[in-house]
Design an enzyme around this catalytic site. Structure first.
Site, PDB file in Angstrom:
ATOM      1  N   ARG A  20       0.851  -1.200   0.000  1.00 61.64           N
ATOM      2  CA  ARG A  20       0.000   0.000   0.000  1.00 61.64           C
ATOM      3  C   ARG A  20       0.884   1.245   0.000  1.00 61.64           C
ATOM      4  O   ARG A  20       0.615   2.224  -0.681  1.00 61.64           O
ATOM      5  CB  ARG A  20      -0.873  -0.042   1.251  1.00 61.64           C
ATOM      6  CG  ARG A  20      -2.180   0.677   1.137  1.00 61.64           C
ATOM      7  CD  ARG A  20      -3.055   0.133   0.045  1.00 61.64           C
ATOM      8  NE  ARG A  20      -4.418   0.604   0.215  1.00 61.64           N
ATOM      9  CZ  ARG A  20      -4.846   1.769  -0.257  1.00 61.64           C
ATOM     10  NH1 ARG A  20      -4.035   2.544  -0.904  1.00 61.64           N
ATOM     11  NH2 ARG A  20      -6.085   2.130  -0.080  1.00 61.64           N
ATOM     12  N   ASN A  70       7.434   9.541  -7.177  1.00 60.06           N
ATOM     13  CA  ASN A  70       8.606   9.220  -7.976  1.00 60.06           C
ATOM     14  C   ASN A  70       9.086  10.452  -8.746  1.00 60.06           C
ATOM     15  O   ASN A  70       8.366  10.976  -9.591  1.00 60.06           O
ATOM     16  CB  ASN A  70       8.233   8.093  -8.955  1.00 60.06           C
ATOM     17  CG  ASN A  70       9.364   7.777  -9.903  1.00 60.06           C
ATOM     18  OD1 ASN A  70      10.504   8.107  -9.633  1.00 60.06           O
ATOM     19  ND2 ASN A  70       9.039   7.142 -10.996  1.00 60.06           N
ATOM     20  N   CYS A 106       8.587   3.276 -13.182  1.00 55.94           N
ATOM     21  CA  CYS A 106       7.435   2.984 -12.338  1.00 55.94           C
ATOM     22  C   CYS A 106       6.270   2.447 -13.166  1.00 55.94           C
ATOM     23  O   CYS A 106       5.349   1.844 -12.643  1.00 55.94           O
ATOM     24  CB  CYS A 106       7.005   4.247 -11.595  1.00 55.94           C
ATOM     25  SG  CYS A 106       6.723   5.654 -12.665  1.00 55.94           S
ATOM     26  N   HIS A 107       6.330   2.660 -14.475  1.00 55.02           N
ATOM     27  CA  HIS A 107       5.252   2.173 -15.339  1.00 55.02           C
ATOM     28  C   HIS A 107       5.299   0.652 -15.486  1.00 55.02           C
ATOM     29  O   HIS A 107       4.354   0.050 -15.957  1.00 55.02           O
ATOM     30  CB  HIS A 107       5.342   2.842 -16.712  1.00 55.02           C
ATOM     31  CG  HIS A 107       6.643   2.614 -17.407  1.00 55.02           C
ATOM     32  ND1 HIS A 107       7.760   3.388 -17.166  1.00 55.02           N
ATOM     33  CD2 HIS A 107       7.013   1.693 -18.317  1.00 55.02           C
ATOM     34  CE1 HIS A 107       8.750   2.942 -17.926  1.00 55.02           C
ATOM     35  NE2 HIS A 107       8.334   1.928 -18.628  1.00 55.02           N
ATOM     36  N   GLU A 164       7.887  -1.604 -24.870  1.00 60.49           N
ATOM     37  CA  GLU A 164       8.941  -2.418 -24.271  1.00 60.49           C
ATOM     38  C   GLU A 164       8.669  -3.910 -24.419  1.00 60.49           C
ATOM     39  O   GLU A 164       9.497  -4.744 -24.081  1.00 60.49           O
ATOM     40  CB  GLU A 164       9.088  -2.060 -22.791  1.00 60.49           C
ATOM     41  CG  GLU A 164       9.568  -0.620 -22.600  1.00 60.49           C
ATOM     42  CD  GLU A 164       9.666  -0.268 -21.125  1.00 60.49           C
ATOM     43  OE1 GLU A 164       9.317  -1.112 -20.295  1.00 60.49           O
ATOM     44  OE2 GLU A 164      10.097   0.864 -20.831  1.00 60.49           O
TER      45      GLU A 164
END
Length: 105
Positions: A52, A61, A69-70, A98
DNA sequence: TTCCTGACGCTCG
DNA sequence: GCGAGCGCCAGGA
């Protein structure tokens, strides 16, 4: 000087807590084309039950692209959320490029 | 110092 | 199989 060191140095310029830095560095360790769930990331950060709190860290970030972070998605396979530029649509686009995402939508 | 909130996860109905 | 509710930890006001 590894790229990781550079990240650590940059993070050091911010007033991040040890936990936040661990989470961000763990996130930075995610390879291209690979995804990790918030829970897994929390585990890598050393606090498996703090998934959490991981979300809170990701929201703060400072380097949305440098720190991928994606590549962090929900454990059920859904994209989840994204506070970076473009929101979840951008997040999906990045994952697709990616190769971490089979298809859009 | 305490309470509320959050880019989530798991269990129960 | 799906939806709702509760629980988890950390940070901010």
């Amino acid at each position: 000087m590894t790229a990781r060191k550079e990240i650590e140095r940059k993070l050091d310029q911010f007033e991040f807590t040890a936990f936040q830095r661990r989470v961000l560095l763990a996130c930075y360790g995610i390879k291209e084309g690979e995804t990790l769930s918030y829970k897994e990331l929390a585990k890598k950060a050393g606090s498996p039950k703090a998934y959490r709190a991981v979300g809170t860290v990701m929201k703060n970030n400072p380097f949305p692209i440098t720190i991928p972070c994606h590549r962090v998605i929900k454990s059920d396979g859904k994209i989840g959320n994204y506070s970076g530029t473009g929101g979840v649509e951008r997040k999906k686009e990045l994952l697709f490029k990616e190769g971490a995402l089979d298809k859009q939508d």
